[in-house]
Design a protein around this motif. Structure first.
Motif, PDB file in Angstrom:
ATOM      1  N   ILE A  88       0.844  -1.212   0.000  1.00  0.00           N
ATOM      2  CA  ILE A  88       0.000   0.000   0.000  1.00  0.00           C
ATOM      3  C   ILE A  88       0.871   1.252   0.000  1.00  0.00           C
ATOM      4  O   ILE A  88       0.665   2.175  -0.785  1.00  0.00           O
ATOM      5  CB  ILE A  88      -0.937  -0.002   1.233  1.00  0.00           C
ATOM      6  CG1 ILE A  88      -2.031  -1.055   1.060  1.00  0.00           C
ATOM      7  CG2 ILE A  88      -1.572   1.384   1.436  1.00  0.00           C
ATOM      8  CD1 ILE A  88      -2.792  -1.357   2.351  1.00  0.00           C
ATOM      9  N   GLU A 135       2.535   1.682  -3.311  1.00  0.00           N
ATOM     10  CA  GLU A 135       1.584   2.185  -4.317  1.00  0.00           C
ATOM     11  C   GLU A 135       1.260   3.657  -4.071  1.00  0.00           C
ATOM     12  O   GLU A 135       1.138   4.439  -5.010  1.00  0.00           O
ATOM     13  CB  GLU A 135       0.288   1.364  -4.279  1.00  0.00           C
ATOM     14  CG  GLU A 135       0.425  -0.073  -4.770  1.00  0.00           C
ATOM     15  CD  GLU A 135       0.741  -0.172  -6.254  1.00  0.00           C
ATOM     16  OE1 GLU A 135       0.458   0.802  -6.987  1.00  0.00           O
ATOM     17  OE2 GLU A 135       1.292  -1.198  -6.673  1.00  0.00           O
ATOM     18  N   ASN A 192       1.645   6.655  -6.525  1.00  0.00           N
ATOM     19  CA  ASN A 192       0.515   7.538  -6.869  1.00  0.00           C
ATOM     20  C   ASN A 192       0.887   8.995  -6.662  1.00  0.00           C
ATOM     21  O   ASN A 192       0.571   9.852  -7.491  1.00  0.00           O
ATOM     22  CB  ASN A 192      -0.695   7.211  -5.993  1.00  0.00           C
ATOM     23  CG  ASN A 192      -1.345   5.914  -6.413  1.00  0.00           C
ATOM     24  OD1 ASN A 192      -0.959   5.326  -7.417  1.00  0.00           O
ATOM     25  ND2 ASN A 192      -2.318   5.456  -5.648  1.00  0.00           N
ATOM     26  N   HIS A 245     -10.483 -13.683   2.654  1.00  0.00           N
ATOM     27  CA  HIS A 245     -10.201 -13.469   4.081  1.00  0.00           C
ATOM     28  C   HIS A 245     -11.421 -12.924   4.819  1.00  0.00           C
ATOM     29  O   HIS A 245     -11.592 -13.206   6.004  1.00  0.00           O
ATOM     30  CB  HIS A 245      -8.985 -12.545   4.245  1.00  0.00           C
ATOM     31  CG  HIS A 245      -7.718 -13.224   3.844  1.00  0.00           C
ATOM     32  ND1 HIS A 245      -7.066 -14.157   4.629  1.00  0.00           N
ATOM     33  CD2 HIS A 245      -6.989 -13.158   2.693  1.00  0.00           C
ATOM     34  CE1 HIS A 245      -5.995 -14.613   4.004  1.00  0.00           C
ATOM     35  NE2 HIS A 245      -5.927 -14.011   2.811  1.00  0.00           N
ATOM     36  N   ASP A 268      -7.988 -11.996  10.220  1.00  0.00           N
ATOM     37  CA  ASP A 268      -8.429 -12.198   8.830  1.00  0.00           C
ATOM     38  C   ASP A 268      -9.194 -10.975   8.339  1.00  0.00           C
ATOM     39  O   ASP A 268      -9.022 -10.550   7.186  1.00  0.00           O
ATOM     40  CB  ASP A 268      -9.303 -13.463   8.724  1.00  0.00           C
ATOM     41  CG  ASP A 268      -8.463 -14.688   8.346  1.00  0.00           C
ATOM     42  OD1 ASP A 268      -7.604 -14.529   7.432  1.00  0.00           O
ATOM     43  OD2 ASP A 268      -8.638 -15.760   8.936  1.00  0.00           O
ATOM     44  N   GLU A 311      -8.768  -7.969   9.411  1.00  0.00           N
ATOM     45  CA  GLU A 311      -7.769  -6.914   9.242  1.00  0.00           C
ATOM     46  C   GLU A 311      -7.009  -7.082   7.920  1.00  0.00           C
ATOM     47  O   GLU A 311      -6.745  -6.109   7.205  1.00  0.00           O
ATOM     48  CB  GLU A 311      -6.785  -6.983  10.418  1.00  0.00           C
ATOM     49  CG  GLU A 311      -6.136  -5.666  10.747  1.00  0.00           C
ATOM     50  CD  GLU A 311      -5.278  -5.752  12.013  1.00  0.00           C
ATOM     51  OE1 GLU A 311      -4.190  -5.162  12.017  1.00  0.00           O
ATOM     52  OE2 GLU A 311      -5.710  -6.441  12.984  1.00  0.00           O
ATOM     53  N   LEU A 312      -6.684  -8.349   7.607  1.00  0.00           N
ATOM     54  CA  LEU A 312      -5.978  -8.614   6.355  1.00  0.00           C
ATOM     55  C   LEU A 312      -6.886  -8.289   5.152  1.00  0.00           C
ATOM     56  O   LEU A 312      -6.411  -7.775   4.132  1.00  0.00           O
ATOM     57  CB  LEU A 312      -5.525 -10.081   6.306  1.00  0.00           C
ATOM     58  CG  LEU A 312      -4.744 -10.485   5.048  1.00  0.00           C
ATOM     59  CD1 LEU A 312      -3.503  -9.607   4.836  1.00  0.00           C
ATOM     60  CD2 LEU A 312      -4.329 -11.959   5.111  1.00  0.00           C
ATOM     61  N   ALA A 343      -6.643  -4.649   4.596  1.00  0.00           N
ATOM     62  CA  ALA A 343      -5.350  -4.272   3.999  1.00  0.00           C
ATOM     63  C   ALA A 343      -5.313  -4.638   2.518  1.00  0.00           C
ATOM     64  O   ALA A 343      -4.859  -3.850   1.678  1.00  0.00           O
ATOM     65  CB  ALA A 343      -4.216  -4.955   4.758  1.00  0.00           C
ATOM     66  N   LEU A 344      -5.803  -5.829   2.190  1.00  0.00           N
ATOM     67  CA  LEU A 344      -5.784  -6.258   0.781  1.00  0.00           C
ATOM     68  C   LEU A 344      -6.710  -5.392  -0.078  1.00  0.00           C
ATOM     69  O   LEU A 344      -6.408  -5.119  -1.241  1.00  0.00           O
ATOM     70  CB  LEU A 344      -6.173  -7.740   0.684  1.00  0.00           C
ATOM     71  CG  LEU A 344      -5.142  -8.726   1.254  1.00  0.00           C
ATOM     72  CD1 LEU A 344      -5.711 -10.161   1.273  1.00  0.00           C
ATOM     73  CD2 LEU A 344      -3.834  -8.705   0.456  1.00  0.00           C
ATOM     74  N   ARG A 376      -7.441  -2.228   0.503  1.00  0.00           N
ATOM     75  CA  ARG A 376      -6.754  -0.932   0.330  1.00  0.00           C
ATOM     76  C   ARG A 376      -5.635  -1.045  -0.702  1.00  0.00           C
ATOM     77  O   ARG A 376      -5.433  -0.149  -1.524  1.00  0.00           O
ATOM     78  CB  ARG A 376      -6.197  -0.458   1.665  1.00  0.00           C
ATOM     79  CG  ARG A 376      -7.272   0.051   2.612  1.00  0.00           C
ATOM     80  CD  ARG A 376      -6.643   0.557   3.898  1.00  0.00           C
ATOM     81  NE  ARG A 376      -5.654   1.597   3.651  1.00  0.00           N
ATOM     82  CZ  ARG A 376      -4.669   1.913   4.501  1.00  0.00           C
ATOM     83  NH1 ARG A 376      -4.557   1.272   5.648  1.00  0.00           N
ATOM     84  NH2 ARG A 376      -3.832   2.865   4.202  1.00  0.00           N
ATOM     85  N   GLU A 377      -4.919  -2.177  -0.631  1.00  0.00           N
ATOM     86  CA  GLU A 377      -3.837  -2.398  -1.588  1.00  0.00           C
ATOM     87  C   GLU A 377      -4.395  -2.400  -3.022  1.00  0.00           C
ATOM     88  O   GLU A 377      -3.830  -1.773  -3.920  1.00  0.00           O
ATOM     89  CB  GLU A 377      -3.145  -3.729  -1.294  1.00  0.00           C
ATOM     90  CG  GLU A 377      -1.971  -4.004  -2.236  1.00  0.00           C
ATOM     91  CD  GLU A 377      -1.425  -5.414  -2.051  1.00  0.00           C
ATOM     92  OE1 GLU A 377      -2.109  -6.263  -1.439  1.00  0.00           O
ATOM     93  OE2 GLU A 377      -0.309  -5.670  -2.530  1.00  0.00           O
ATOM     94  N   GLU A 434      -5.338   1.116  -4.050  1.00  0.00           N
ATOM     95  CA  GLU A 434      -4.158   1.925  -4.374  1.00  0.00           C
ATOM     96  C   GLU A 434      -3.578   1.533  -5.726  1.00  0.00           C
ATOM     97  O   GLU A 434      -3.132   2.392  -6.492  1.00  0.00           O
ATOM     98  CB  GLU A 434      -3.089   1.771  -3.279  1.00  0.00           C
ATOM     99  CG  GLU A 434      -3.481   2.358  -1.936  1.00  0.00           C
ATOM    100  CD  GLU A 434      -3.595   3.878  -1.950  1.00  0.00           C
ATOM    101  OE1 GLU A 434      -3.049   4.512  -2.870  1.00  0.00           O
ATOM    102  OE2 GLU A 434      -4.238   4.432  -1.054  1.00  0.00           O
ATOM    103  N   LYS A 435      -3.585   0.232  -6.003  1.00  0.00           N
ATOM    104  CA  LYS A 435      -3.042  -0.225  -7.285  1.00  0.00           C
ATOM    105  C   LYS A 435      -3.883   0.320  -8.446  1.00  0.00           C
ATOM    106  O   LYS A 435      -3.340   0.759  -9.466  1.00  0.00           O
ATOM    107  CB  LYS A 435      -3.017  -1.757  -7.340  1.00  0.00           C
ATOM    108  CG  LYS A 435      -1.824  -2.342  -6.611  1.00  0.00           C
ATOM    109  CD  LYS A 435      -1.802  -3.857  -6.718  1.00  0.00           C
ATOM    110  CE  LYS A 435      -0.554  -4.404  -6.028  1.00  0.00           C
ATOM    111  NZ  LYS A 435      -0.567  -5.883  -5.954  1.00  0.00           N
ATOM    112  N   GLU A 487      -5.757   3.007  -8.410  1.00  0.00           N
ATOM    113  CA  GLU A 487      -5.525   4.461  -8.517  1.00  0.00           C
ATOM    114  C   GLU A 487      -4.174   4.755  -9.148  1.00  0.00           C
ATOM    115  O   GLU A 487      -4.031   5.693  -9.936  1.00  0.00           O
ATOM    116  CB  GLU A 487      -5.614   5.107  -7.129  1.00  0.00           C
ATOM    117  CG  GLU A 487      -7.039   5.226  -6.633  1.00  0.00           C
ATOM    118  CD  GLU A 487      -7.119   5.994  -5.308  1.00  0.00           C
ATOM    119  OE1 GLU A 487      -6.090   6.557  -4.889  1.00  0.00           O
ATOM    120  OE2 GLU A 487      -8.205   6.000  -4.712  1.00  0.00           O
ATOM    121  N   GLY A 488      -3.182   3.930  -8.782  1.00  0.00           N
ATOM    122  CA  GLY A 488      -1.841   4.120  -9.339  1.00  0.00           C
ATOM    123  C   GLY A 488      -1.829   3.913 -10.847  1.00  0.00           C
ATOM    124  O   GLY A 488      -1.240   4.712 -11.582  1.00  0.00           O
ATOM    125  N   ALA A 545      -3.437   6.874 -12.429  1.00  0.00           N
ATOM    126  CA  ALA A 545      -2.578   8.073 -12.401  1.00  0.00           C
ATOM    127  C   ALA A 545      -1.507   7.995 -13.484  1.00  0.00           C
ATOM    128  O   ALA A 545      -1.240   8.969 -14.199  1.00  0.00           O
ATOM    129  CB  ALA A 545      -1.940   8.222 -11.023  1.00  0.00           C
TER     130      ALA A 545
END
Lengths: 309, 115
Positions: A92, A95, A99, B43, B76, B78-79, B82-83, B85-86, B89-90, B92-93, B96
């Protein structure tokens, strides 16, 4: 880093000593932890990795105390998930950095493009203003030329109208005069010949009353063309002496001139001249010829605006 | 619905089993869209199953097993967050980077046709 190293050593010791008896959950946890601790998480997500380390330590401790218990398996499971969370967190952050860089790059490019666009716009405005100034100058010049052309056309049209009006007036005058006497169109102008016997009694220079009525009609036509120069010519027959005839013809011409002036024709435009018997138009040997020679000729100057025919 | 059902069930079981961390973790995962991300959804599902198991253990008076299973459910969930959000972000990246490439392409000088 010290904690990580110790953990790795502990893991290695357990792997070496208890690999055969370690539960599947613990084996997986060790593997995932090893991967996380050697990957980006060690750099960008140390807090999460530290939590994973603690979780794995607890699992290993539990394994040491009670290798086959559900507690050991659950703690190992949790340790594996913590390591995975550390990896995901690292990803994260990675990334997010990417970004941020991309957005910054995008903004910088936008700024550059806006600046370039502003410069282009300024140049375009300058060029446009120059073009407009040039256009205005050309338009003004064109306008002056157009005005001059219109004025010239108007003048030509007015002149043409005046010329036509003058021609019409001349034709009308000629037609009117033709009713009053003999009218000839000669190079010196329009010549109106009035018989001397109609205007004067024999051997005198005083106009007859009947002559006045005829001259009134002539004057009316002439006053409609009052800008023309007039030449009044007096002529006699050959009877009597030359000097007498000359004097008589001059007196008669003057009498006609005075009458026209009296009728408000401008004096400076009228000339009078007696020619006596010097310009006969007929044979003086006959009475009819002599009657024709006794005459007054009114020569109306041609209108300079009217083309000669 | 799942959270409400769990709460009702808990009302009939031991009052000492604290499932708040697990249920709030599951709710958070659902809110960030974990169900729509393959790895995260796995998860999330595990977290729910583990919460149910914990309740079952609790019903059977296996308190320690229940608490241990709750910890698994929490981690699980929490994971899953996180996954999710990851993945966000990917996405959005990639967008961009695509925007930057498009902007470069749109504003690069037009190549001159050699012909």
């Amino acid at each position: 880093m010290k904690t990580y190293s110790i953990s790795i050593l502990v893991c290695a010791a357990f792997i070496a000593g208890c690999a055969a008896h370690a539960p599947r959950e613990l084996v997986n946890a060790r593997e995932v932890y090893r991967r996380a601790s050697t990957g980006p998480a060690a750099q960008v997500a140390p807090a999460e990795l530290h939590v994973a380390t603690q979780a794995l330590d607890k699992a290993e401790k539990s394994f040491k105390e009670d290798p086959d218990s559900y507690v050991t398996r659950d703690l190992a499971y949790i340790a594996q998930r913590r390591a995975e969370i550390a990896e995901a967190t690292a990803s994260i952050i990675f990334e997010q950095k990417g970004n941020t860089l991309a957005k910054k790059d995008y903004q910088e490019m936008q700024t550059k493009i806006v600046e370039q666009t502003k410069q282009d716009l300024t140049q375009t405005r300058t060029a446009l203003a120059e073009s407009e100034r040039s256009g205005e100058s050309s338009a003004a010049k064109l306008s002056v030329e157009q005005d001059a052309r219109i004025a010239s056309d108007q003048r030509a049209a007015t002149a043409q109208t005046d010329r036509i009006a003058a021609e019409n007036r001349a034709l009308a005058a000629q037609a009117a005069l033709a009713k009053l006497g003999e009218v000839k169109n000669e190079p010196r102008g329009i010549v109106v010949t009035l018989s001397g016997s109609l205007l004067f009694a024999s051997n005198v220079t005083t106009l007859l009353p009947a002559a006045m009525a005829r001259l009134d009609q002539v004057a009316e036509v002439l006053l409609n063309n009052s800008e023309r120069r007039l030449m009044i010519e007096g002529h006699t027959d050959s009877q009597g002496t030359n000097s007498h005839n000359l004097q008589l013809s001059q007196g008669r011409a003057d009498a006609v001139r005075s009458y026209f002036i009296q009728k408000h024709y401008r004096a400076n435009l009228i000339q009078a001249q007696g020619f006596g018997e010097t310009h006969p138009i007929a044979d003086n040997s006959s009475a009819e010829g002599r009657a024709n020679n006794r005459r007054v000729e009114i020569i109306i100057e041609r209108d300079p605006t009217v083309s000669s025919q | 619905m799942f959270i409400i059902a769990i709460s009702i069930v808990l009302g009939c079981t031991s009052p000492l089993l604290r499932t708040e961390a697990s249920t709030s973790g599951i709710r958070a995962a659902e809110e960030v869209g974990a169900a729509g991300v393959p790895q995260a959804s796995l998860h999330l599902l595990l977290a729910k199953e583990e919460l149910e198991k914990a309740i079952e253990f609790s019903k059977n008076d296996e308190r320690k097993k229940a608490e241990s299973m709750l910890l698994r459910s929490e981690v699980d969930a929490e994971l899953a967050v996180a996954l999710s959000r990851e993945d966000t972000e990917k996405i959005e990246g990639r967008a961009a980077v695509a925007r930057v490439r498009q902007l470069r392409q749109d504003n690069s000088p037009t190549p001159v046709n050699p012909l």
